[in-house]
Design an enzyme around this catalytic site. Sequence first.
Site, PDB file in Angstrom:
ATOM      1  N   LYS A 123       0.850  -1.198   0.000  1.00 31.93           N
ATOM      2  CA  LYS A 123       0.000   0.000   0.000  1.00 31.93           C
ATOM      3  C   LYS A 123       0.878   1.238   0.000  1.00 31.93           C
ATOM      4  CE  LYS A 123      -1.776   2.706   2.879  1.00 31.93           C
ATOM      5  NZ  LYS A 123      -1.594   3.977   2.158  1.00 31.93           N
ATOM      6  N   GLU A 131       9.813   0.871  10.725  1.00 29.34           N
ATOM      7  CA  GLU A 131      10.845   1.892  10.533  1.00 29.34           C
ATOM      8  C   GLU A 131      10.140   3.216  10.752  1.00 29.34           C
ATOM      9  OE1 GLU A 131      12.766   4.651   9.427  1.00 29.34           O
ATOM     10  OE2 GLU A 131      12.814   3.961   7.335  1.00 29.34           O
ATOM     11  N   CYS A 135      13.321  10.486   7.265  1.00 29.95           N
ATOM     12  CA  CYS A 135      13.214   9.975   8.636  1.00 29.95           C
ATOM     13  C   CYS A 135      14.524  10.151   9.398  1.00 29.95           C
ATOM     14  CB  CYS A 135      12.785   8.530   8.629  1.00 29.95           C
ATOM     15  SG  CYS A 135      13.752   7.509   7.527  1.00 29.95           S
ATOM     16  N   GLU A 175       9.643  15.387  15.693  1.00 33.75           N
ATOM     17  CA  GLU A 175      10.054  15.236  14.295  1.00 33.75           C
ATOM     18  C   GLU A 175       9.259  16.239  13.452  1.00 33.75           C
ATOM     19  OE1 GLU A 175       8.878  11.574  12.234  1.00 33.75           O
ATOM     20  OE2 GLU A 175      10.877  11.525  11.338  1.00 33.75           O
TER      21      GLU A 175
HETATM   22  P1  NAI Z   1       1.751   8.165   8.397  1.00 35.87           P
HETATM   23  O1  NAI Z   1       2.578   7.369   9.318  1.00 35.87           O
HETATM   24  O2  NAI Z   1       0.349   8.439   8.744  1.00 35.87           O
HETATM   25  O3  NAI Z   1       1.720   7.473   6.951  1.00 35.87           O
HETATM   26  C1  NAI Z   1       2.600   6.466   6.511  1.00 35.87           C
HETATM   27  C2  NAI Z   1       1.812   5.367   5.824  1.00 35.87           C
HETATM   28  O4  NAI Z   1       0.983   4.708   6.778  1.00 35.87           O
HETATM   29  C3  NAI Z   1       0.873   5.816   4.728  1.00 35.87           C
HETATM   30  O5  NAI Z   1       0.903   4.877   3.691  1.00 35.87           O
HETATM   31  C4  NAI Z   1      -0.480   5.832   5.403  1.00 35.87           C
HETATM   32  O6  NAI Z   1      -1.542   5.688   4.517  1.00 35.87           O
HETATM   33  C5  NAI Z   1      -0.369   4.646   6.296  1.00 35.87           C
HETATM   34  N1  NAI Z   1      -1.253   4.651   7.457  1.00 35.87           N
HETATM   35  C6  NAI Z   1      -1.753   5.717   8.126  1.00 35.87           C
HETATM   36  N2  NAI Z   1      -2.520   5.306   9.157  1.00 35.87           N
HETATM   37  C7  NAI Z   1      -2.511   3.959   9.142  1.00 35.87           C
HETATM   38  C8  NAI Z   1      -3.104   2.943   9.953  1.00 35.87           C
HETATM   39  N3  NAI Z   1      -3.850   3.255  10.995  1.00 35.87           N
HETATM   40  N4  NAI Z   1      -2.847   1.668   9.665  1.00 35.87           N
HETATM   41  C9  NAI Z   1      -2.075   1.344   8.626  1.00 35.87           C
HETATM   42  N5  NAI Z   1      -1.499   2.241   7.820  1.00 35.87           N
HETATM   43  C10 NAI Z   1      -1.705   3.536   8.064  1.00 35.87           C
HETATM   44  O7  NAI Z   1       2.490   9.510   8.138  1.00 35.87           O
HETATM   45  P2  NAI Z   1       1.847  10.866   7.574  1.00 35.87           P
HETATM   46  O8  NAI Z   1       0.522  11.167   8.218  1.00 35.87           O
HETATM   47  O9  NAI Z   1       1.865  10.776   6.126  1.00 35.87           O
HETATM   48  O10 NAI Z   1       2.887  11.929   8.107  1.00 35.87           O
HETATM   49  C11 NAI Z   1       2.759  12.482   9.404  1.00 35.87           C
HETATM   50  C12 NAI Z   1       4.090  12.602  10.061  1.00 35.87           C
HETATM   51  O11 NAI Z   1       4.653  11.307  10.194  1.00 35.87           O
HETATM   52  C13 NAI Z   1       5.140  13.373   9.311  1.00 35.87           C
HETATM   53  O12 NAI Z   1       5.070  14.733   9.525  1.00 35.87           O
HETATM   54  C14 NAI Z   1       6.389  12.795   9.860  1.00 35.87           C
HETATM   55  O13 NAI Z   1       6.721  13.411  11.070  1.00 35.87           O
HETATM   56  C15 NAI Z   1       6.051  11.364  10.096  1.00 35.87           C
HETATM   57  N6  NAI Z   1       6.493  10.478   9.009  1.00 35.87           N
HETATM   58  C16 NAI Z   1       7.659   9.844   9.190  1.00 35.87           C
HETATM   59  C17 NAI Z   1       8.137   9.037   8.196  1.00 35.87           C
HETATM   60  C18 NAI Z   1       9.412   8.334   8.371  1.00 35.87           C
HETATM   61  O14 NAI Z   1       9.901   7.712   7.435  1.00 35.87           O
HETATM   62  N7  NAI Z   1      10.001   8.375   9.519  1.00 35.87           N
HETATM   63  C19 NAI Z   1       7.440   8.860   6.924  1.00 35.87           C
HETATM   64  C20 NAI Z   1       6.178   9.545   6.864  1.00 35.87           C
HETATM   65  C21 NAI Z   1       5.757  10.331   7.876  1.00 35.87           C
END
Ligand code: NAI
Length: 795
Positions: free
Chosen positions: A191, A265, A299, A396
């Site tokens: 996904k 991660e 990240c 972050e």
């Molecule tokens: P997120 O963690 O919500 O999204 C990442 C992935 O998880 C997306 O594919 C999303 O659709 C999916 N997802 C969201 N909720 C889920 C759930 N309950 N169950 C399964 N999958 C789910 O991150 P988002 O909202 O895009 O970004 C918010 C903050 O998260 C950013 O500002 C940043 O601080 C952090 N982030 C950190 C990342 C990293 O690589 N460390 C990558 C993306 C976001």
Amino acid sequence: MPSVAELFETMAWGPAPEAAEPALAWLDQHGRRFGHFISGQWRATENSFEVFNPANRQVLARVGQGSPADVDAAVNAARAALPAWSSTPGHARARYLYALARQVQKHSRLFAVLESLDNGKPIRESRDLDIPLVARHFAYHAGWAQVMAEELPGYGPVGVVGQIIPWNFPLLMLAWKVAPALATGNTVVLKPAEFTPLTALLFAEIAQAVGLPAGVLNVVTGDGETGAALVNHPGVDKIAFTGSTEVGRIIRQATAGSGKRLSLELGGKSPFVVFDDADLDGAVEGLVDAIWFNQGQVCCAGSRLLVQESIERAFLDKVRRRMATLRVGDPLDKAIDIGAIVAPSQLERITQLVEDGRADGAEVWQPPDACPVDGWFYPPTLVTGVGPASELAQVEVFGPVLVAMSFRTPAEAVALANNTRYGLAASVWTQDIDQALDVARGIQAGTIWINSTNLFDASSGFGGYRESGYGREGGREGLLEYVRRMPVVSGQWSVTSSDATATDATDHWPPTTDHSFPPIDRTPKMYIGGKQARPDSGYSRLVYGAGGQVIGEVGEGNRKDIRNAVEAARATLGGWAGATGYNRAQILYYVAENLAARSDEFARRLREMTGGDGAAEVELAIERLFTFAAYADKFEGSVHMPPLRGAALAVPEPIGVVGVACATDRPLLGLVSLVAPLISMGNTVVVVPSERSPLAATDLYQVLDTSDVPAGVVNIVTGIRDDLARVLAEHDDVDAVWYVGSPEGRRTVESGSIGNMKRTWSHLESDQLSVETLPADEALREAVQIKNIWIPFGA
Ligand code: NAI
């Protein structure tokens, strides 16, 4: 029109745009509308949403919002494809992976432009970094598919893998997940992130073109709800997730007790440490790559600058001068440094965090007139005047925002570096190799770059310590996340002798016939910090023998006992983890020796408690102690040779304080099989011994006492296993929990672990035999976390 001489003077240049047309034409071919890729076919969707170009806010396409039914269809397709794919010879899988690598290379410009359009990242980065690394990942893992049978004999795929990826490196995160999964014979439901699904859809198309069998790779687009449906689907054997720590927690909770494998991660707040003897100009360029690469949406972004006080002012002046030359603009312009922020919600989040910081007294510096106005842009930002505990220094931001603080001594630098809940990466800048390596060892993070930053390669594992998650991606470590040992049906040792009451030849102790209470002085206490401790509760529990007779009493441990034990384990961790492997080996041999000296007594006690073959159990426990003593100085790291001028040292490090809850049966061997690998690798432990037969453990502390095991390395709290395991799982100063017990207990431990995202290694009682006979390297891998220290060679 300025003259050439004037241009040299001003260094001004015009735009150098990369053409968007080929990528837009590809979108047009699909009518700007995409379904899901399931079982090798495109499946139309009921609901859909728009995907935007963040540089100009225009809609690029509509993609499907995956429903539970779509996820179900994809998981079923992956399940159906699994038998054939997992039994496809490694060489054939290697050819598919190689074909995927070649296709990515052949279409690299299309992928790069599409990625920049969708995500807003500069084309220079997508073209020169993201896409070449994607190809490298598939090529590298083609190699693992080829040699898997020789390199990992007895291992097979985990099964159907659900993979959920973020939007910051859309295709690269796909590659990090899909390549090792397919190489090892798993099938995948991926996904992509809702903001950036397009390159994954193009990738699905090339998978179709190379003839990857239907169902081996499925792509379902959608938001967090689609992700949640995948996480919760009972047909998924493993979830691999990259994203925020918050969602990581939700996923740990949702999968707790389900038996699904999990790798996470998560976020980071990585330090960028500059000492006064560093090459400062080099460090400034490093910093540009650390925090302004990909708009800081990385990240492992070096988002916390820690600079030695004596050079703070001079260094920050250099940083500001360099920031003023950074160009923010159209991602498709080859001359820009910083592109657009992926989505308005992210832009708002960044803006809000910075403005809150300003309101709290932080000084915010941004170069003048940095940003275009027709898209979602945010200027490079330097924040000073913040305390280490302030929100901006802890949270972050995931944007182009650098927070600067100063330190005086190396010890202070390490303390500040470790002063977050994360542990993903760090950069250390100094010309002094001793200092560099010493600080690298001190910082708790999965990757340390020395005089360099943001280096990635398929050969080197990447992943976090602490709340940055667990599991590694890349290298052999990453591969192991996608395999499991195949069941072996062979001559395992038998634990319970056929005649439970028989006295064996080596054990002359008469069987107990007197069912009265043992004398009071045999009531053992708990063992905390090298001392016998009475239970806080003031209660004891009776211990029954195999025949139902009372054979002793032990303390009824509670939360407070666990707390004291964790404190003791923490206090001694530094010394034990810092001891040499050789030293730890000596101590483990000594424990084995002293146990052997008392083997008759232990055998008798075991037989009394369990009715089993006590002598055999003691022998096996001694053998296990020897095995882990042997490995204490032999389970070593490796040196990765990424295609850069340098090497990455993959160093195993202890995880820290580990809670251990033991199985009911085989109380001595069960305990030794879990505790020995942990302490051989430098962890300290708080053990809850067998609930039914705890006396084996309480007897063992006398052996520990006489074997030079330092106080606090092994702490023993007796009581109700699942209650105490829950306390351990919820304790924020415990770094991991190993659990053998009931399905209910496993769920409690796994969901309790989300507080500080501790690693768990849990098994059901029925798995106990396989835990005890596990090849040592498997338990040892669980007992360590790998730190990759990248060391550049040459000037
Ligand atoms: P997120 O963690 O919500 O999204 C990442 C992935 O998880 C997306 O594919 C999303 O659709 C999916 N997802 C969201 N909720 C889920 C759930 N309950 N169950 C399964 N999958 C789910 O991150 P988002 O909202 O895009 O970004 C918010 C903050 O998260 C950013 O500002 C940043 O601080 C952090 N982030 C950190 C990342 C990293 O690589 N460390 C990558 C993306 C976001």
